[in-house]
Design a protein around this motif. Sequence first.
Motif, PDB file in Angstrom:
ATOM      1  N   ASP A 133      -5.749  12.098  10.292  1.00 28.98           N
ATOM      2  CA  ASP A 133      -4.679  11.461  11.059  1.00 28.98           C
ATOM      3  C   ASP A 133      -3.977  12.509  11.935  1.00 28.98           C
ATOM      4  OD1 ASP A 133      -2.446  10.144  12.010  1.00 28.98           O
ATOM      5  OD2 ASP A 133      -2.148   8.985  10.169  1.00 28.98           O
ATOM      6  N   TYR A 134      -4.488  12.673  13.151  1.00 36.02           N
ATOM      7  CA  TYR A 134      -3.964  13.733  14.018  1.00 36.02           C
ATOM      8  C   TYR A 134      -2.539  13.455  14.478  1.00 36.02           C
ATOM      9  CZ  TYR A 134      -8.604  15.669  13.877  1.00 36.02           C
ATOM     10  OH  TYR A 134      -9.766  16.220  13.419  1.00 36.02           O
ATOM     11  N   ALA A 135      -2.146  12.183  14.540  1.00 38.32           N
ATOM     12  CA  ALA A 135      -0.765  11.856  14.919  1.00 38.32           C
ATOM     13  C   ALA A 135       0.218  12.454  13.914  1.00 38.32           C
ATOM     14  CB  ALA A 135      -0.590  10.339  15.001  1.00 38.32           C
ATOM     15  N   LEU A 136      -0.127  12.381  12.627  1.00 30.20           N
ATOM     16  CA  LEU A 136       0.747  12.959  11.598  1.00 30.20           C
ATOM     17  C   LEU A 136       0.828  14.473  11.729  1.00 30.20           C
ATOM     18  CD1 LEU A 136       0.025  11.114   8.226  1.00 30.20           C
ATOM     19  CD2 LEU A 136       2.002  10.866   9.723  1.00 30.20           C
ATOM     20  N   ILE A 137      -0.319  15.095  12.056  1.00 28.12           N
ATOM     21  CA  ILE A 137      -0.356  16.559  12.169  1.00 28.12           C
ATOM     22  C   ILE A 137       0.545  17.021  13.316  1.00 28.12           C
ATOM     23  CG2 ILE A 137      -1.871  18.514  12.695  1.00 28.12           C
ATOM     24  CD1 ILE A 137      -4.097  16.937  11.252  1.00 28.12           C
ATOM     25  N   THR A 192       3.814   3.109   7.729  1.00 26.37           N
ATOM     26  CA  THR A 192       3.801   3.408   6.296  1.00 26.37           C
ATOM     27  C   THR A 192       3.376   4.852   6.056  1.00 26.37           C
ATOM     28  OG1 THR A 192       3.182   1.113   5.936  1.00 26.37           O
ATOM     29  CG2 THR A 192       2.944   2.580   4.071  1.00 26.37           C
ATOM     30  N   SER A 193       2.417   5.324   6.871  1.00 30.37           N
ATOM     31  CA  SER A 193       1.943   6.708   6.755  1.00 30.37           C
ATOM     32  C   SER A 193       3.085   7.694   6.953  1.00 30.37           C
ATOM     33  CB  SER A 193       0.853   6.994   7.801  1.00 30.37           C
ATOM     34  OG  SER A 193      -0.269   6.182   7.570  1.00 30.37           O
ATOM     35  N   VAL A 194       3.949   7.403   7.911  1.00 34.66           N
ATOM     36  CA  VAL A 194       5.089   8.283   8.178  1.00 34.66           C
ATOM     37  C   VAL A 194       6.006   8.333   6.953  1.00 34.66           C
ATOM     38  CG1 VAL A 194       7.212   8.496   9.548  1.00 34.66           C
ATOM     39  CG2 VAL A 194       5.025   8.120  10.685  1.00 34.66           C
ATOM     40  N   GLY A 195       6.223   7.172   6.321  1.00 37.99           N
ATOM     41  CA  GLY A 195       7.048   7.140   5.109  1.00 37.99           C
ATOM     42  C   GLY A 195       6.470   8.000   3.998  1.00 37.99           C
ATOM     43  N   VAL A 196       5.156   7.892   3.795  1.00 38.41           N
ATOM     44  CA  VAL A 196       4.485   8.685   2.751  1.00 38.41           C
ATOM     45  C   VAL A 196       4.550  10.170   3.106  1.00 38.41           C
ATOM     46  CG1 VAL A 196       2.214   9.191   1.748  1.00 38.41           C
ATOM     47  CG2 VAL A 196       3.027   6.834   1.884  1.00 38.41           C
ATOM     48  N   MET A 197       4.371  10.465   4.398  1.00 35.08           N
ATOM     49  CA  MET A 197       4.417  11.858   4.850  1.00 35.08           C
ATOM     50  C   MET A 197       5.805  12.455   4.646  1.00 35.08           C
ATOM     51  SD  MET A 197       2.097  13.782   6.011  1.00 35.08           S
ATOM     52  CE  MET A 197       2.444  15.518   6.017  1.00 35.08           C
ATOM     53  N   ASN A 198       6.839  11.648   4.876  1.00 35.07           N
ATOM     54  CA  ASN A 198       8.207  12.120   4.621  1.00 35.07           C
ATOM     55  C   ASN A 198       8.386  12.512   3.155  1.00 35.07           C
ATOM     56  OD1 ASN A 198       9.324  11.975   7.188  1.00 35.07           O
ATOM     57  ND2 ASN A 198       9.848   9.815   6.991  1.00 35.07           N
ATOM     58  N   VAL A 199       7.811  11.706   2.265  1.00 34.85           N
ATOM     59  CA  VAL A 199       7.886  12.010   0.831  1.00 34.85           C
ATOM     60  C   VAL A 199       7.201  13.342   0.536  1.00 34.85           C
ATOM     61  CG1 VAL A 199       7.088  11.302  -1.458  1.00 34.85           C
ATOM     62  CG2 VAL A 199       8.094   9.611   0.070  1.00 34.85           C
ATOM     63  N   LEU A 200       5.994  13.533   1.085  1.00 36.75           N
ATOM     64  CA  LEU A 200       5.257  14.775   0.839  1.00 36.75           C
ATOM     65  C   LEU A 200       6.018  15.979   1.402  1.00 36.75           C
ATOM     66  CD1 LEU A 200       1.600  13.581   1.527  1.00 36.75           C
ATOM     67  CD2 LEU A 200       2.531  14.329  -0.668  1.00 36.75           C
ATOM     68  N   ASN A 201       6.622  15.799   2.565  1.00 33.36           N
ATOM     69  CA  ASN A 201       7.392  16.903   3.153  1.00 33.36           C
ATOM     70  C   ASN A 201       8.604  17.261   2.303  1.00 33.36           C
ATOM     71  OD1 ASN A 201       6.464  18.280   5.427  1.00 33.36           O
ATOM     72  ND2 ASN A 201       6.741  16.492   6.711  1.00 33.36           N
ATOM     73  N   GLU A 202       9.272  16.233   1.775  1.00 26.17           N
ATOM     74  CA  GLU A 202      10.430  16.504   0.911  1.00 26.17           C
ATOM     75  C   GLU A 202      10.005  17.276  -0.337  1.00 26.17           C
ATOM     76  OE1 GLU A 202      12.374  12.778   0.100  1.00 26.17           O
ATOM     77  OE2 GLU A 202      12.803  12.452   2.233  1.00 26.17           O
ATOM     78  N   GLY A 253       0.822  -1.216   0.000  1.00 20.87           N
ATOM     79  CA  GLY A 253       0.000   0.000   0.000  1.00 20.87           C
ATOM     80  C   GLY A 253       0.853   1.263   0.000  1.00 20.87           C
ATOM     81  N   GLY A 254       1.908   1.252   0.823  1.00 20.36           N
ATOM     82  CA  GLY A 254       2.778   2.428   0.878  1.00 20.36           C
ATOM     83  C   GLY A 254       3.487   2.677  -0.440  1.00 20.36           C
ATOM     84  N   GLU A 255       3.917   1.595  -1.088  1.00 12.50           N
ATOM     85  CA  GLU A 255       4.580   1.738  -2.392  1.00 12.50           C
ATOM     86  C   GLU A 255       3.605   2.249  -3.446  1.00 12.50           C
ATOM     87  OE1 GLU A 255       8.074  -1.677  -2.223  1.00 12.50           O
ATOM     88  OE2 GLU A 255       6.042  -2.278  -2.766  1.00 12.50           O
ATOM     89  N   GLN A 256       2.363   1.732  -3.402  1.00  9.96           N
ATOM     90  CA  GLN A 256       1.357   2.213  -4.358  1.00  9.96           C
ATOM     91  C   GLN A 256       1.107   3.707  -4.175  1.00  9.96           C
ATOM     92  OE1 GLN A 256      -2.109  -0.168  -5.460  1.00  9.96           O
ATOM     93  NE2 GLN A 256      -1.374  -1.771  -4.100  1.00  9.96           N
ATOM     94  N   GLN A 257       1.060   4.147  -2.910  1.00 11.37           N
ATOM     95  CA  GLN A 257       0.802   5.568  -2.683  1.00 11.37           C
ATOM     96  C   GLN A 257       1.990   6.414  -3.134  1.00 11.37           C
ATOM     97  OE1 GLN A 257      -1.334   7.659  -2.964  1.00 11.37           O
ATOM     98  NE2 GLN A 257      -2.492   7.546  -1.056  1.00 11.37           N
ATOM     99  N   ARG A 258       3.209   5.895  -2.974  1.00 10.45           N
ATOM    100  CA  ARG A 258       4.383   6.619  -3.478  1.00 10.45           C
ATOM    101  C   ARG A 258       4.301   6.772  -5.004  1.00 10.45           C
ATOM    102  NH1 ARG A 258       9.422   6.424  -0.126  1.00 10.45           N
ATOM    103  NH2 ARG A 258       8.748   5.920   1.977  1.00 10.45           N
TER     104      ARG A 258
END
Length: 229
Positions: free
Chosen positions: A200-204, A176-186, A144-149
Motif C-alpha cells: 500500500d504505497y499510499a500509506l507509505i 479503514t487502513s488509515v485507522g489501523v495505521m494510526n494504531v500501529l504508529n501509536e 474488518g478494521g475492528e477485527q484487525q485492531r
Amino acid sequence: MPEAILSLQNAEIFQRENLVLSNVNLTINTGEFVYLIGKTGSGKSSLMKTLYGDLNLEKGTGSIVGFNLNTLKEKEIPFLRRKLGIVFQDFKLLNDRNVFENLKFVLKATGWKEPVKIESKINEVLAKVGMETKGFKMAFQLSGGEQQRVAIARALLNDPDLILADEPTGNLDPATSVGVMNVLNEIHNAGKTILMATHDYALILKYPHKTIKCEGGELFEVVQQKSAT
C-alpha cells in the motif's frame, strides 16, 4: 550504539525448493519502524515466515529477538513467537468466541493463569487499539478494521520485542487502513519495534518510515521521495 533486534547476513530465503531472495543483509534496531515492500511473489511473505520460524534459514546467518535462526529448533518456536507480535492480513480470529475470549485463549496458551491478571492485560491491550468497549462482541460481528485492531491487540498481549505485520491493511478499504495505521504508529511511538510488509504505497507516503524493497530476488533500502504537498 543502537541495538539490533533483527539481523540477517548473506541470507538466502527459500520457498520450498525455490530460492526467492539471495544475499539478504538486513538489520533492524530496537525502536525502528520499517516497511517491507515488493510485488506479490517477490519474497516478502517468505522472508516474514523465515523470521517467525515457519521456514528454515538454509544459508547465511540470522538472529531475531535473541534467537539464532540457524539453530532454531522446533520446540523453541513457541518461545520465539512469544517475543514476537505477529499480525496477519486475514486476522485469524476465532469466530466461535467473543473478543475477550479470543485474547484470553492466547494468554492461557502462553501460560497465564490468574484470572485478575488475564482480565487486566486484555483490557490494557484493547484500550491501546481503541476497542475497550468491544470485548463482549463476537469476532464475526466486527468490521474488518475492528477485527484487525483486535488482531493487533492480540499481538501485544505478551509485550513482544518486535511486531511483524504481514500486509495488515491488505483486506481493508483506504479509510479503514488509515485507522489501523494510526494504531500501529501509536504503538511504535510508545516504543515498539515494527516490521510491516505492505504493498500500500499510499500509506507509505502518508506515514514515511525506513523502507526495504524485495525485487528481482534481492533486498535493498529505498530512499523515499518526499511527497509534494
